[in-house]
Design a protein around this motif. Structure first.
Motif, PDB file in Angstrom:
ATOM      1  N   GLY A  48      -4.968  -5.334  -1.582  1.00 46.11           N
ATOM      2  CA  GLY A  48      -4.915  -5.312  -0.123  1.00 46.11           C
ATOM      3  C   GLY A  48      -5.433  -4.036   0.510  1.00 46.11           C
ATOM      4  O   GLY A  48      -5.843  -3.093  -0.166  1.00 46.11           O
ATOM      5  N   LYS A  49      -5.397  -4.047   1.820  1.00 52.13           N
ATOM      6  CA  LYS A  49      -5.817  -2.903   2.630  1.00 52.13           C
ATOM      7  C   LYS A  49      -4.565  -2.174   3.087  1.00 52.13           C
ATOM      8  O   LYS A  49      -3.600  -2.800   3.517  1.00 52.13           O
ATOM      9  CB  LYS A  49      -6.632  -3.385   3.823  1.00 52.13           C
ATOM     10  N   ARG A  50      -4.601  -0.840   2.983  1.00 59.91           N
ATOM     11  CA  ARG A  50      -3.416  -0.050   3.314  1.00 59.91           C
ATOM     12  C   ARG A  50      -3.782   1.084   4.267  1.00 59.91           C
ATOM     13  O   ARG A  50      -4.842   1.692   4.146  1.00 59.91           O
ATOM     14  CB  ARG A  50      -2.796   0.528   2.050  1.00 59.91           C
ATOM     15  N   LYS A  51      -2.834   1.353   5.179  1.00 57.33           N
ATOM     16  CA  LYS A  51      -2.997   2.442   6.141  1.00 57.33           C
ATOM     17  C   LYS A  51      -2.455   3.739   5.547  1.00 57.33           C
ATOM     18  O   LYS A  51      -1.501   3.720   4.768  1.00 57.33           O
ATOM     19  CB  LYS A  51      -2.224   2.139   7.432  1.00 57.33           C
ATOM     20  N   THR A  52      -3.060   4.840   5.960  1.00 53.14           N
ATOM     21  CA  THR A  52      -2.581   6.158   5.554  1.00 53.14           C
ATOM     22  C   THR A  52      -3.125   7.192   6.523  1.00 53.14           C
ATOM     23  O   THR A  52      -3.928   6.878   7.404  1.00 53.14           O
ATOM     24  CB  THR A  52      -3.005   6.488   4.106  1.00 53.14           C
ATOM     25  N   SER A  53      -2.677   8.401   6.350  1.00 51.71           N
ATOM     26  CA  SER A  53      -3.262   9.524   7.086  1.00 51.71           C
ATOM     27  C   SER A  53      -3.498  10.650   6.091  1.00 51.71           C
ATOM     28  O   SER A  53      -2.853  10.710   5.042  1.00 51.71           O
ATOM     29  CB  SER A  53      -2.348   9.987   8.219  1.00 51.71           C
ATOM     30  N   ALA A  54      -4.430  11.525   6.441  1.00 49.63           N
ATOM     31  CA  ALA A  54      -4.746  12.635   5.534  1.00 49.63           C
ATOM     32  C   ALA A  54      -5.236  13.829   6.340  1.00 49.63           C
ATOM     33  O   ALA A  54      -6.049  13.676   7.254  1.00 49.63           O
ATOM     34  CB  ALA A  54      -5.800  12.208   4.517  1.00 49.63           C
TER      35      ALA A  54
END
Length: 116
Positions: A48-54
């Protein structure tokens, strides 16, 4: 041999960490956070597609990130970061100056490939 951390992992503990290759399909400035960062969506293929921040704004522009394959831990519990739920942790090398260099596969591989 000198260890880098105080606590050594067992092989079984290490095998619980799900590191997978994904492709960044979306990256934009994350205006709602204190430290400069990007909001991203990473495609892990069948996972799947996953959200994140960096916090990787020093070395990368949002345009540079689109299409880049990265390595991320995908089995942490979701974590609220400002107004998004982060669903993975993109990995990078952290320099003394806090600049983060993303970890990437040497060559293009299938999204979702396990790192081990």
């Amino acid at each position: 041999m000198t260890t880098l951390a105080n606590d050594s992992l067992t092989w079984n503990e290490f095998m619980k960490v799900e590191m997978r290759v994904g492709t960044i399909i979306s990256a934009e400035e994350f205006k709602e956070v204190r430290n400069p960062a990007y909001k991203m969506i990473v495609d892990f293929g069948k996972y799947g597609k996953r959200k994140t921040s960096a916090q990787i704004t020093t070395l990368y522009t949002s345009q540079d990130l689109i299409g880049k394959q990265v390595i991320a831990v995908v089995n942490f519990p979701p974590k609220q970061i400002a107004n998004i739920m982060s669903e993975c942790l993109v990995l990078g090398g952290v320099g003394d100056d806090k600049e983060v260099t993303l970890l990437q596969p040497e060559r293009r591989v299938e999204n979702g490939t396990r790192i081990g």
